[in-house]
Design a protein around this motif. Structure first.
Motif, PDB file in Angstrom:
ATOM      1  N   LYS A   1     -11.837  11.674  38.342  1.00  0.00           N
ATOM      2  CA  LYS A   1     -11.177  10.089  37.900  1.00  0.00           C
ATOM      3  C   LYS A   1      -9.725  10.227  38.913  1.00  0.00           C
ATOM      4  O   LYS A   1      -9.358  11.149  39.300  1.00  0.00           O
TER       5      LYS A   1
ATOM      6  N   LEU B   1     -25.465  13.936  37.719  1.00  0.00           N
ATOM      7  CA  LEU B   1     -25.055  12.944  36.782  1.00  0.00           C
ATOM      8  C   LEU B   1     -24.440  13.760  35.611  1.00  0.00           C
ATOM      9  O   LEU B   1     -23.590  13.431  34.872  1.00  0.00           O
TER      10      LEU B   1
ATOM     11  N   GLN C   1     -26.736   6.733  34.173  1.00  0.00           N
ATOM     12  CA  GLN C   1     -25.746   6.514  35.290  1.00  0.00           C
ATOM     13  C   GLN C   1     -24.895   5.132  35.006  1.00  0.00           C
ATOM     14  O   GLN C   1     -23.963   4.894  35.308  1.00  0.00           O
ATOM     15  N   VAL C   2     -25.540   4.171  34.662  1.00  0.00           N
ATOM     16  CA  VAL C   2     -24.940   2.851  34.262  1.00  0.00           C
ATOM     17  C   VAL C   2     -23.748   3.126  33.258  1.00  0.00           C
ATOM     18  O   VAL C   2     -23.015   2.726  33.303  1.00  0.00           O
ATOM     19  N   TRP C   3     -24.186   3.876  32.213  1.00  0.00           N
ATOM     20  CA  TRP C   3     -23.415   4.513  31.088  1.00  0.00           C
ATOM     21  C   TRP C   3     -22.232   5.068  31.790  1.00  0.00           C
ATOM     22  O   TRP C   3     -20.998   4.692  31.398  1.00  0.00           O
ATOM     23  N   LEU C   4     -22.263   6.080  32.722  1.00  0.00           N
ATOM     24  CA  LEU C   4     -21.091   6.619  33.402  1.00  0.00           C
ATOM     25  C   LEU C   4     -20.324   5.696  34.048  1.00  0.00           C
ATOM     26  O   LEU C   4     -18.980   5.753  34.251  1.00  0.00           O
ATOM     27  N   THR C   5     -20.825   4.582  34.856  1.00  0.00           N
ATOM     28  CA  THR C   5     -20.122   4.070  35.751  1.00  0.00           C
ATOM     29  C   THR C   5     -19.262   2.854  35.202  1.00  0.00           C
ATOM     30  O   THR C   5     -18.271   2.409  35.416  1.00  0.00           O
ATOM     31  N   MET C   6     -20.059   2.099  34.408  1.00  0.00           N
ATOM     32  CA  MET C   6     -19.501   1.059  33.443  1.00  0.00           C
ATOM     33  C   MET C   6     -18.789   1.664  32.302  1.00  0.00           C
ATOM     34  O   MET C   6     -18.947   2.676  31.927  1.00  0.00           O
TER      35      MET C   6
ATOM     36  N   GLN D   1     -20.984  14.905  36.346  1.00  0.00           N
ATOM     37  CA  GLN D   1     -20.237  13.308  36.209  1.00  0.00           C
ATOM     38  C   GLN D   1     -19.737  13.263  34.738  1.00  0.00           C
ATOM     39  O   GLN D   1     -18.772  12.925  34.218  1.00  0.00           O
TER      40      GLN D   1
ATOM     41  N   THR E   1     -31.140   6.212  35.274  1.00  0.00           N
ATOM     42  CA  THR E   1     -30.504   5.163  35.606  1.00  0.00           C
ATOM     43  C   THR E   1     -29.722   4.637  34.760  1.00  0.00           C
ATOM     44  O   THR E   1     -28.535   4.266  34.788  1.00  0.00           O
TER      45      THR E   1
END
Length: 1350
Positions: free
Chosen positions: A973, A454, A419-424, A457, A416
């Protein structure tokens, strides 16, 4: 424009502005703005990949040296009471000393075996110096180049000395004997790893380094001075590859806390989980976990290597955390060396991080060499404490009641976080801390799918992310996963592998070795897989077979060819493209695959892609067919027939609209040329002979005798910009480098004073970058010769040639190459020139001397040796051997000043016959073709092999590598233009608002009615005689073309923005221009009367103009009727004059370009597909002089040279598409205009000045007006219903719709009121009431409505 201020600020305007802009401009498609137009076609710069361990190592032997002397404490240590006693978790006092020693030794070996079961272990218990020596030397001997581990426990001997000694025993244990580290180094050699568990261990590390340094110096001395005594001794081994782990600093004692083992350091390194749990229980915080005692810890169920059990899971989490800490804290190369090179070293260093954390809490600082940054405070340790806490809190119930074990949420939480690093977050930030954990998670089936997702991504962020993931060590994991049969992992794995291979193609070998290619073959063959995943699979396979024979064999056996052929017609264009590239690569220099292709008639199936709507797909098909014929194996009649067949199919692409396709075509044909070299040499000689004996009636020559042109007064030397497709060169003609530029400039035709026109600036992309450079070795066949050959052979049109019998295949391919050598796109013509010249070179080198004697260009007594052949023709020249009589007729045109004949860098050139320079001097296309001068090359004529390679290897277009970049770049992207906040989008919005404003304000002015149009708002002298003018629809820029260059002016500021050379050959002129994407990122299209179209970008701003694309819009422009120079023609009667040149009309809404001119068809090009979509026969015997179209009604109106006006409906077939012909004009139609409204009329004007209005549905004109006679130019304002006529009698008349003259302009304003010259061109602005006028006296002026209206 100074607009009325009330207009600008009226509130009603504000409302409609956005709406209007949104409605029109956002919907308009953009043309020539795809990736292939915007960037250079080449692969990405290969990143140096450091992830692959060049030197993977194993620790194969382990020496366990224990100096315990159980029961006797060393003299220099005072122990506390009670004291730490356990060694290897055994209390030595619980059994007899000898037995204790042996048990401890055996235990230590077991503990190490957990980490490296395959090594050879040798124990040395309480040894003497000799025993240690024997042990070390024998282990090194067996280990050879691999690593050896030396574990030293010195708890029963004195501490190490400052002189660099550790202690062992004498034979009967009465003395401690020192053992020098220097000796130990000598016996152990390198690579080695040393573990020291004793007090003051840091001293050993220091001494070790000093000794190592001393050795390096000795080695250097011995190397420099062989007679030195040191050089006589056996060379000491270098200690560079040695790693050391020591329990404490030089001045520290080991902790003696009775709750800890005595060998705490060894316990941390070899039994980390056990000691970590004990240590956790000893902390105050452990009281928060009720019921957990040291005894309970001993009973944790499970095995260390079973991840489903509590103990195994803790071990797994511990590995993940220590790995992550190391990856985040250590420099990359150190991390690779310590944590990825050797399994045992990696385990010891992971555990060393724990030792640092635990021992520091007892004031001990473990030391390592190489030194690590401190890690004991890293935040990940808190995650470890939490995981231990969660596990231990379950223990009492598990053990007492047998409840089930709940797995730790650690990995899910870390994913998680990832994932946060990837989305933000932003583009440029530190890499995600969790990357090594994602790697660990791939081992677990539970989280595998999510982790792969992930990871995909992350890799999608770009090549840097792929390099990072590889450096963490992802490779073996994803390689292993290819053995999994789980269908749900397929999309993720294919995506991840595509990303890896796009960045590092060297992985092809690993894949084939592990049979990984089979995975992707099955994905490709699986019709249920979405097209994008099959595309990635075929891309991966294309990388596997690229220049890799083993890969080609493996994939051929895996049925790759049949698989690919089935998918050639897939609707997904990227898949079609890569299937073709993959085919092209599998049979590249691999005969079995080619024959397999022949059996499946692969070449015939590929033919359908040659007419694919997507240019990249056509390219890929040409590439595949090129490598198909480019196989150098044995030739049979069958394969020759196939090659010919393919060649003739490829030849049809000669006029493809995309330069990328034509470049690929030259390379494909060059493979054929290499294959059939001797045949092509024969053809080349034939053509060279033919060209010598043939005089082409050159249009330029015809113009000379009459010389009706007034000699022009020399204008100021213009700032010339030599422009080519991609290099950024500004050739500024200053006195300093004037001499250099002279060879690239053509003097004005009259040979008068040196008035420069940008005439002959070389178009070759390298030519302009080597202006006057020292290596001006020219081609054997100059551009002029090739062009002449082409015109000799093209009197019979090329299209009719294709499909003649095969005996002339070579001749036809030679003609195709000649045609491509004159391609308007410099990169295409350069490649074709290379191929032609390398054959011409061989042909002239191999030709027997008598062959040249026949040509009559040598005296009979010429010596017959190959060397003198060259020297005889050019006594003192660096010019290639070509009989100089072959200089083309064009050579005689211009009297040459000496500066042109002798470029600064050449030896003086002596012509042999008739004083003519060979034509290669006429048109300097400078590019170094051969390293040696032709004279030397002639002597080495025996080695054709070298040159054969020259053609085949040097020619590549970079298309495949460029296409592969797609997979390396982010796919998920959103593109910038769709991102509402991006700069691109903002700029576009600004342009669209500007457009709306121009439309609205100009509409207000035209609706008020325009009563006069003679206010001169701009006048300037153009560098050349204006032949075409074109206003930019929305900004204040106007383009003015002369014969072969384009000048840009800002008509509001009255300044020149740019002037550059269009690149058309000398006998052609620019006859039409259009702005493409005028509403957005404007491009300028120029059309010349040889049928070539060129598209430019970056003009009129600070950047250098670049050619975006160029193609032959009309291939069969009738060469004989090509118009004379425009300014000459104005004095001639229209009907006797040359043709109309090329006329075009552009439809932005559909992206269609209508082209016609001195041909019998109207050809429609689709700029999106870069293909000809339709040829509409005009049905007339004269040229088309004007075109106008309306996309709403699909109508095209053409004005013709015979006075007729013809209306075509492009939705109908070629035989019935002409829907109306008006024959009311008696002479040449100057302009035919179709109004754009739904019921718009046709307005046409002839050279006699009669203006006729037609309603497309009625057969007769509905209105006729008479204007001036002797009309040379006319334009119609689309909005204001005005038309302007320019006359050869030096005036302009402007009429309104009723035929009333509203203005008559005869004199320039100010400027002594000079009379206007003969009008050469004029044009209205599409929106403002401005009229631009170019006249024969070089002046360019703009007139507008009176000031009060504006």
């Amino acid at each position: 424009m100074k607009m009325d201020s009330d207009l600008l600020h009226s509130p009603a305007v504000g409302l409609t502005e956005e709406e209007e802009a949104d409605m029109n401009d956002w919907k308009l498609p953009l043309t020539f703005m795809k990736k292939r137009h915007l960037e250079k076609i080449e692969g990405s710069k290969a990143l140096a990949q450091s992830w692959r361990m060049k030197d993977r190592m194993k620790t194969v032997s382990v020496a366990l040296v224990l100096c315990l002397n159980v029961g006797v404490d060393p003299p220099d240590v005072v122990k506390t009471s009670p004291c730490a006693r356990l060694e290897c978790w055994i209390d030595p006092l619980s059994m007899s000393p000898q037995k204790a020693l042996e048990t401890i030794g055996a235990n230590l070996q077991k503990q190490y075996e957990n980490w490296q079961p395959r090594a050879r272990y040798k124990q040395s218990l309480d040894p003497t110096v000799d025993e240690v020596k024997k042990l070390c030397t024998s282990l090194r001997r067996n280990a050879k180049e691999e690593r050896v581990l030396f574990h030293y426990n010195g708890h029963g001997v004195p501490r190490p000395t400052v002189n660099g000694e550790i202690w062992v025993f004498n034979k009967n244990y009465t003395q401690y004997i020192p053992l020098s580290i220097y000796d130990l180094q000598t016996w152990m050699g390198s690579p080695s790893i040393f573990v020291y568990d004793c007090s003051n261990a840091g001293i050993i590390v220091k001494s070790f380094k000093q000794f190592a340094l001393q050795r390096e110096q000795e080695l250097e001395v011995a190397a420099i001075n062989p007679s030195h005594p040191l050089a006589q001794m056996p060379l000491p081994p270098s200690m560079k590859n040695c790693i050391q782990l020591a329990a404490c600093e030089a001045n520290e004692l080991l902790p003696m806390n009775p709750d800890l083992p005595a060998d705490l350091f060894t316990s941390c390194l070899t039994t980390p989980i056990k000691i970590a749990l004990r240590w956790f229980c000893m902390q105050k915080s452990a009281k928060l976990v009720p019921g957990v005692t040291l005894d309970l810890i001993e009973k944790i169920p499970g095995r260390l290597n079973d991840r489903r059990t509590p103990l195994g899971e803790l071990n797994w989490i511990f590995t993940a955390i220590t790995d992550t800490i190391a990856w985040n804290v250590l420099p990359r190369d150190l991390f690779q060396k310590l944590f990825r090179q050797d399994l045992l070293v990696a385990s010891l260093f992971r555990n060393f991080l724990l030792a640092e954390r635990i021992m520091r809490s007892y004031n001990c600082t473990p030391v390592s060499s190489p030194r690590l940054p401190p890690t004991y405070m890293h935040a990940m340790w808190q995650a470890w404490d939490l995981a231990v806490d969660i596990c231990l809190s379950q223990l009492p119930t598990i053990i007492e009641e047998g409840t089930a074990f709940r797995h730790s949420p650690f990995f899910a939480e870390q994913l998680t976080a990832f994932q946060v690093w990837l989305t933000m977050g932003v583009e440029n930030r530190n890499p995600p801390e969790q990357l090594p954990i994602v790697l660990q998670v791939l081992l677990s089936q539970v989280h595998r799918l999510r982790a792969l997702n992930l990871l995909g991504q992350f890799l999608d962020l770009g090549p840097w992310a792929v390099s990072l993931a590889l450096s963490v060590g992802i490779f073996p994991y994803v390689l292993k996963l290819l053995q999994s049969s789980a269908r749900e992992l397929r999309p993720q794995l294919v995506f991840i592998w595509a990303k890896i291979l796009a960045v590092d193609s060297s992985c092809q070998a690993d894949l084939v070795k592990d049979n990984g290619h089979k995975y992707f073959l099955s994905v490709l063959a699986d019709s249920y897989m979405p097209a994008e995943h099959r595309t990635m699979a075929v891309f991966i396979l294309a990388v596997i077979v690229n220049n890799y024979n083993t890969g080609q064999e493996a994939c051929l056996q895996g049925n790759l060819i049949a698989n690919c052929l089935e998918q050639l017609s897939d609707p997904h264009p990227l898949l079609r493209q890569w299937v073709a590239i993959c085919l092209g690569r599998i049979w590249q220099n691999f005969e079995p695959a080619r024959w397999c292709g022949v059996r499946d008639s692969a070449h015939e199936k590929l033919y359908t892609l040659l007419s694919d709507p997507i240019p990249e797909v056509r390219c890929a098909a040409v590439f595949a067919l090129g490598t198909f014929v480019g196989n150098s194996a044995e030739r049979t009649d069958h394969s020759t027939t196939i090659d010919h067949n393919v060649a003739m199919m490829l030849a049809q692409l000669i006029n493809d609209g995309s330069p990328v396709v034509r470049k690929e075509l030259v390379v494909a044909l060059s493979h054929l040329v290499v294959q059939y070299e001797s045949n092509f040499c024969t053809v080349a000689l034939q053509f060279i002979e033919e060209e010598k004996n043939y005089v082409v009636p050159s249009p330029a020559n015809a113009a000379e005798p009459g010389n009706m042109t007034p000699v022009r007064d020399s204008p100021a030397i213009p700032r010339l910009r030599s422009v080519n497709s991609y290099t950024n060169i500004r050739a500024v003609t200053t006195a300093r480098n004037l001499n250099k530029s002279l060879q690239n400039l053509n003097l004005n035709e009259e040979g008068g004073p040196a008035a420069f026109s940008p005439g002959n600036l070389s178009t070759s992309s390298s030519a302009s970058s080597t202006l006057g450079s020292p290596d001006n070795d020219e081609y054997i066949l100059s551009f002029e010769t090739i062009d002449k050959m082409r015109r000799v052979s093209s009197y019979s049109s090329l299209n009719s040639l294709i499909g003649v019998s095969f005996n002339s295949v070579y001749t036809q391919i030679w003609r195709v190459l000649l045609h491509l050598a004159a391609d308007p796109f410099p990169e295409v013509s350069d490649l074709a020139m290379k191929v032609l010249n390398s054959i011409a070179y061989k042909a002239t080198m191999n030709a027997r001397p008598q062959r040249i004697l026949d040509s009559g260009s040598l005296t009979q007594s010429a010596p017959a040796s190959p060397t003198s052949k060259g020297t005889h023709i050019h006594q003192a020249g660096g010019s290639p051997p070509m009989p100089s009589t072959s200089s083309s007729s064009l050579t005689n045109e211009v009297p040459k000043p000496p500066a042109r004949e002798q470029p600064a860098t050449r030896p003086p050139y002596t012509p042999t016959l008739g004083g003519q320079a060979p034509h290669s001097h006429q048109f300097p296309r400078t590019r170094k073709m051969f390293d040696k001068g032709p004279e030397q090359a002639a002597e080495d004529g025996e080695e054709p092999g070298g040159h054969r390679n020259y053609v085949s290897l040097a020619l590549q277009t970079g298309l495949c590598d460029w296409s592969a970049k797609y997979f390396a770049q982010p796919v998920m992207k959103i593109p910038e233009e769709h991102d509402l906040e991006s700069q691109v989008r903002m700029e576009r919005q600004w342009r669209f608002l500007r457009n709306a404003r121009v439309r609205r304000q100009s509409r207000v002015i035209t609706q008020r009615g325009i009563s006069r149009l003679d206010d001169q708002i701009f006048i300037n002298r153009n560098p050349g005689v204006p032949s075409v003018v074109k206003f930019h629809p929305f900004n204040t820029c106007i383009a003015v073309a002369d014969k072969d260059s384009i000048c840009f002016w800002d008509w509001e500021k009255s300044e020149r923005l740019d002037y550059f050379y269009n690149g058309n050959p000398r006998y052609t002129r620019i006859t039409a221009m259009e702005y493409l994407n005028g509403h957005d990122c404007s491009l300028l299209l120029t059309a010349t009367d040889d049928g070539a179209l060129r598209v430019w970008k970056n003009f009129a701003d600070q950047k250098n103009p670049e050619m975006v694309t160029a193609w032959q819009g009309l291939s069969d422009m009738l060469p004989t009727t090509r118009g004379l120079a425009r300014r000459v023609s104005i004095y001639l009667d229209r009907s006797k004059q040359g043709g109309a040149g090329m006329v075009v009309d552009w439809e932005q809404e559909t992206g269609l370009l209508m082209t016609s001119g001195d041909v019998r068809v109207i050809r429609i090009w689709d700029t999106d597909r870069e293909m000809k979509v339709q040829d509409i026969p005009t049905g007339a015997d004269s040229c088309v002089t004007s075109l106008s179209c309306d996309s709403q009604r699909s109508l095209i109106v053409a004005g013709l040279g015979d006075g007729s006006v013809r209306v075509f409906d492009r939705r109908m077939g070629p035989s019935e598409c002409r829907v109306m012909t008006y024959r009311e004009h008696g002479a040449w139609v100057v302009k035919a205009h179709l109004q754009k409204e739904t019921d718009g009329n046709i307005i046409s004007v002839s050279v006699n000045g009669d203006v006729r209005f037609f309603e497309p549905r009625t057969p007769d004109s509905i209105n006729v007006l008479q204007t001036v006679k002797g009309l040379t130019a006319l334009d119609i304002h689309p909005q204001a219903n005005l038309f302007a006529c320019g006359s050869m009698n030096q005036f302009i008349a402007v009429y309104n719709a009723n035929g009333d003259v509203i203005s008559n302009i005869k004199y320039y304003d100010g400027f002594m009121g000079q009379r206007i010259g003969a009008i050469s061109c004029l044009a209205f602005h599409p929106h403002w009431p401005h009229l631009a006028v170019g006249s024969n006296d070089y002046y360019m002026s703009i007139y507008s409505a009176e000031k009060r209206l504006r």
